[in-house]
Design a protein around this motif. Sequence first.
Motif, PDB file in Angstrom:
ATOM      1  N   VAL A   1      -4.833   2.687 -16.988  1.00 37.43           N
ATOM      2  CA  VAL A   1      -5.077   2.477 -15.558  1.00 37.43           C
ATOM      3  C   VAL A   1      -3.758   2.260 -14.826  1.00 37.43           C
ATOM      4  N   ILE A   2      -3.602   2.991 -13.721  1.00 29.09           N
ATOM      5  CA  ILE A   2      -2.423   2.848 -12.870  1.00 29.09           C
ATOM      6  C   ILE A   2      -2.708   1.833 -11.778  1.00 29.09           C
ATOM      7  N   GLY A   3      -1.796   0.876 -11.607  1.00 26.95           N
ATOM      8  CA  GLY A   3      -1.791   0.012 -10.434  1.00 26.95           C
ATOM      9  C   GLY A   3      -0.820   0.564  -9.417  1.00 26.95           C
ATOM     10  N   THR A   4      -1.111   0.371  -8.129  1.00 30.05           N
ATOM     11  CA  THR A   4      -0.337   1.074  -7.098  1.00 30.05           C
ATOM     12  C   THR A   4       0.421   0.171  -6.135  1.00 30.05           C
ATOM     13  N   PRO A   5       0.767  -1.090  -6.482  1.00 29.20           N
ATOM     14  CA  PRO A   5       1.496  -1.897  -5.502  1.00 29.20           C
ATOM     15  C   PRO A   5       2.935  -1.425  -5.327  1.00 29.20           C
ATOM     16  N   ASN A   6       3.425  -1.493  -4.097  1.00 31.87           N
ATOM     17  CA  ASN A   6       4.851  -1.300  -3.857  1.00 31.87           C
ATOM     18  C   ASN A   6       5.549  -2.648  -4.006  1.00 31.87           C
ATOM     19  N   ARG A   7       6.858  -2.665  -3.758  1.00 30.99           N
ATOM     20  CA  ARG A   7       7.618  -3.892  -3.999  1.00 30.99           C
ATOM     21  C   ARG A   7       7.210  -5.038  -3.073  1.00 30.99           C
ATOM     22  N   LEU A   8       6.919  -4.736  -1.822  1.00 32.43           N
ATOM     23  CA  LEU A   8       6.492  -5.787  -0.904  1.00 32.43           C
ATOM     24  C   LEU A   8       5.237  -6.468  -1.422  1.00 32.43           C
ATOM     25  N   GLU A   9       4.275  -5.667  -1.854  1.00 35.62           N
ATOM     26  CA  GLU A   9       3.005  -6.208  -2.315  1.00 35.62           C
ATOM     27  C   GLU A   9       3.170  -6.958  -3.637  1.00 35.62           C
ATOM     28  N   TYR A  10       3.911  -6.372  -4.548  1.00 34.44           N
ATOM     29  CA  TYR A  10       4.095  -6.987  -5.863  1.00 34.44           C
ATOM     30  C   TYR A  10       4.885  -8.285  -5.760  1.00 34.44           C
TER      31      TYR A  10
END
Length: 334
Positions: free
Chosen positions: A201-210
């Motif tokens: 499964v791929i998670g899709t957060p960018n750096r701001l979200e992560y």
Amino acid sequence: MNMPLAQTGSFGAATLTIDPETEAARISAALRSQLTGTLRRRGLVLGLSGGVDSSVSAALAVRAVGAKNVFALFMPEDDSDPESLRLGRLVAETFGISAVVENIGPTLKAMGCYERRDAFIRELVPEYGAGWACKIVIANALTNEGGYNISSLVVQDPEGKQTKLRMPPHVYLGIVASTNMKQRTRKQVEYFHADRLNYAVIGTPNRLEYDQGFFVKNGDGAADVKPIAHLYKSQVYQLAAHLGVPEEIRRRPPTTDTYSLQQTQEEFYFSLPYDRMDLCLYGLNNGIAAEEVGRASGLTAEQVGRVWTDIASKRKTTRYLHSGPLLVDPVSEI
């Protein structure tokens, strides 16, 4: 001798420029290695929301393992914007990905997601019910001088009149807890398909979200790989253009698509547009003076300081989201 960036006066949006081809190749190679090595899975599953992050992640997955080894899900529910499904389908068509629709609305209704949320709202708006809509918004970092980013509830009656209300903590927590069922249900569906296909499964957060914990634990925060978590949002857009993500997705404002009223991520969590947040976060991470960050982002040094305080607060508050379960004693792996 090279001067530190903060002393050269060169800090700005161009600082976040990447070589998109080099970065796409690097991420794709990492995905292939992770999939065949550590994870030992045959392909990749992800949810497509019609947003730029999931679209870029899909494009990178196809580049890494080929379209035939990528499976996508569209997971609308009662509050979803129909545009999300249309744009998600456009991404799947663009990159040749097999995909199915999994309507999670009936599941959420059966679990009481909507009923629980509405019961908390009715503590403030007793007449809230059919034909009404809602969202949660946060104070803007530019105008918030008190140092606390207080969330408010916005409701819209059937005639279209909107009202903004302060929430006591238990109402805020109850509404958020109810809506978090959406992200957790989507992840259950993703892992069902991942298990049956022997995919990851791929998670899709960018750096701001992560970085700032803009995800739900065991919901959209759960994944086997997170290929763009190191990229600032503006860098994700650079990759999107390079990889051929459709322009209308790249033009679409980042949205939560969680509440029945349209809501941007800026309204709900970050309190600044992503391009300014990128610069503030980069400046904080790299020791750049608030005055220079302010010049680059169109903010005062004082406003940059408020944003940095908010980032530090979010990091502290959401640190547990990144953590695994705590043990009484360490258990060694054999």
